[in-house]
Design a protein around this motif. Structure first.
Motif, PDB file in Angstrom:
ATOM      1  N   THR A 194       8.783   2.709  -6.098  1.00 22.10           N
ATOM      2  CA  THR A 194       9.952   3.198  -5.364  1.00 22.10           C
ATOM      3  C   THR A 194       9.695   3.103  -3.867  1.00 22.10           C
ATOM      4  O   THR A 194       8.571   2.958  -3.416  1.00 22.10           O
ATOM      5  N   GLY A 195      10.773   3.202  -3.120  1.00 24.19           N
ATOM      6  CA  GLY A 195      10.678   3.177  -1.667  1.00 24.19           C
ATOM      7  C   GLY A 195      12.066   3.172  -1.064  1.00 24.19           C
ATOM      8  O   GLY A 195      13.032   3.609  -1.702  1.00 24.19           O
ATOM      9  N   THR A 196      12.147   2.654   0.153  1.00 25.05           N
ATOM     10  CA  THR A 196      13.441   2.494   0.813  1.00 25.05           C
ATOM     11  C   THR A 196      13.484   1.132   1.485  1.00 25.05           C
ATOM     12  O   THR A 196      12.465   0.611   1.929  1.00 25.05           O
ATOM     13  N   MET A 197      14.684   0.574   1.536  1.00 25.47           N
ATOM     14  CA  MET A 197      14.918  -0.613   2.341  1.00 25.47           C
ATOM     15  C   MET A 197      15.526  -0.099   3.637  1.00 25.47           C
ATOM     16  O   MET A 197      16.593   0.523   3.618  1.00 25.47           O
TER      17      MET A 197
ATOM     18  N   LYS B 162       0.852  -1.189   0.000  1.00 24.87           N
ATOM     19  CA  LYS B 162       0.000   0.000   0.000  1.00 24.87           C
ATOM     20  C   LYS B 162       0.885   1.235   0.000  1.00 24.87           C
ATOM     21  O   LYS B 162       2.059   1.188   0.368  1.00 24.87           O
ATOM     22  N   ARG B 163       0.321   2.348  -0.371  1.00 26.59           N
ATOM     23  CA  ARG B 163       1.050   3.618  -0.327  1.00 26.59           C
ATOM     24  C   ARG B 163       1.551   3.868   1.102  1.00 26.59           C
ATOM     25  O   ARG B 163       0.776   3.797   2.039  1.00 26.59           O
ATOM     26  N   GLY B 164       2.846   4.117   1.235  1.00 21.15           N
ATOM     27  CA  GLY B 164       3.433   4.421   2.537  1.00 21.15           C
ATOM     28  C   GLY B 164       3.567   3.229   3.474  1.00 21.15           C
ATOM     29  O   GLY B 164       3.942   3.391   4.631  1.00 21.15           O
TER      30      GLY B 164
ATOM     31  N   GLU C   4       4.716   6.929  -1.065  1.00 19.15           N
ATOM     32  CA  GLU C   4       3.332   7.398  -1.157  1.00 19.15           C
ATOM     33  C   GLU C   4       2.939   7.621  -2.614  1.00 19.15           C
ATOM     34  O   GLU C   4       1.813   7.362  -3.007  1.00 19.15           O
ATOM     35  N   ASP C   5       3.882   8.119  -3.419  1.00 24.37           N
ATOM     36  CA  ASP C   5       3.596   8.507  -4.802  1.00 24.37           C
ATOM     37  C   ASP C   5       3.614   7.343  -5.788  1.00 24.37           C
ATOM     38  O   ASP C   5       2.856   7.347  -6.760  1.00 24.37           O
ATOM     39  N   ASP C   6       4.498   6.374  -5.570  1.00 21.53           N
ATOM     40  CA  ASP C   6       4.682   5.269  -6.514  1.00 21.53           C
ATOM     41  C   ASP C   6       4.844   3.973  -5.719  1.00 21.53           C
ATOM     42  O   ASP C   6       5.964   3.499  -5.497  1.00 21.53           O
TER      43      ASP C   6
END
Length: 124
Positions: free
Chosen positions: A67-70, A36-38, A99-101
């Motif tokens: 996209t995101g972070t590990m 999910k977003r976020g 949140e965006d992608d």
């Protein structure tokens, strides 16, 4: 943690595609995840609800979209489509979706045996 790109993988005709970076003869468990977003994976997974998530073996995350972070031991490393992240045994890890992608991943473990669905049944 190791981070590489799909383009870094060697062409394989036998074995599994990640055999050069994920120890084990066979992919033995895993799944496809649509975050999910976020979203933050493994939140409150640890003992007594603490944010701590580790394995005794390596785990691979293949970033298929988004996209995101590990989050590794509290540090946030950016990840994006085409990245492969290898988590080493004992590393506390959480995948954070943007949140965006929002992120889509395949995650997997490898080991000496095939997944239970692929093992031969005992002869009767």
């Amino acid at each position: 943690m190791k981070k590489l790109r799909f383009s870094d993988l060697q062409d394989k005709k036998n074995g599994h595609i990640l055999q050069d970076v994920l120890p084990g003869a066979y992919l033995s468990s895993g799944g496809l995840s649509f975050a999910k977003r976020g979203d933050r994976s493994h939140t409150n997974d640890g003992p007594e609800g603490r944010d701590y998530h580790v394995h005794g073996d390596c785990e691979a995350f293949l970033i298929l979209q988004g996209t995101g972070t590990m989050e590794m031991n509290g540090e946030h490393i950016p990840v994006t489509t085409g990245d492969i992240v290898i988590i080493e045994p004992g590393e506390d890890h959480h995948l954070n979706s943007s949140e965006d992608d929002p992120i889509v991943t395949v995650w997997c473990h490898a080991g000496p045996n095939r997944h239970k669905n692929q093992q031969q049944e005992d002869a009767v």
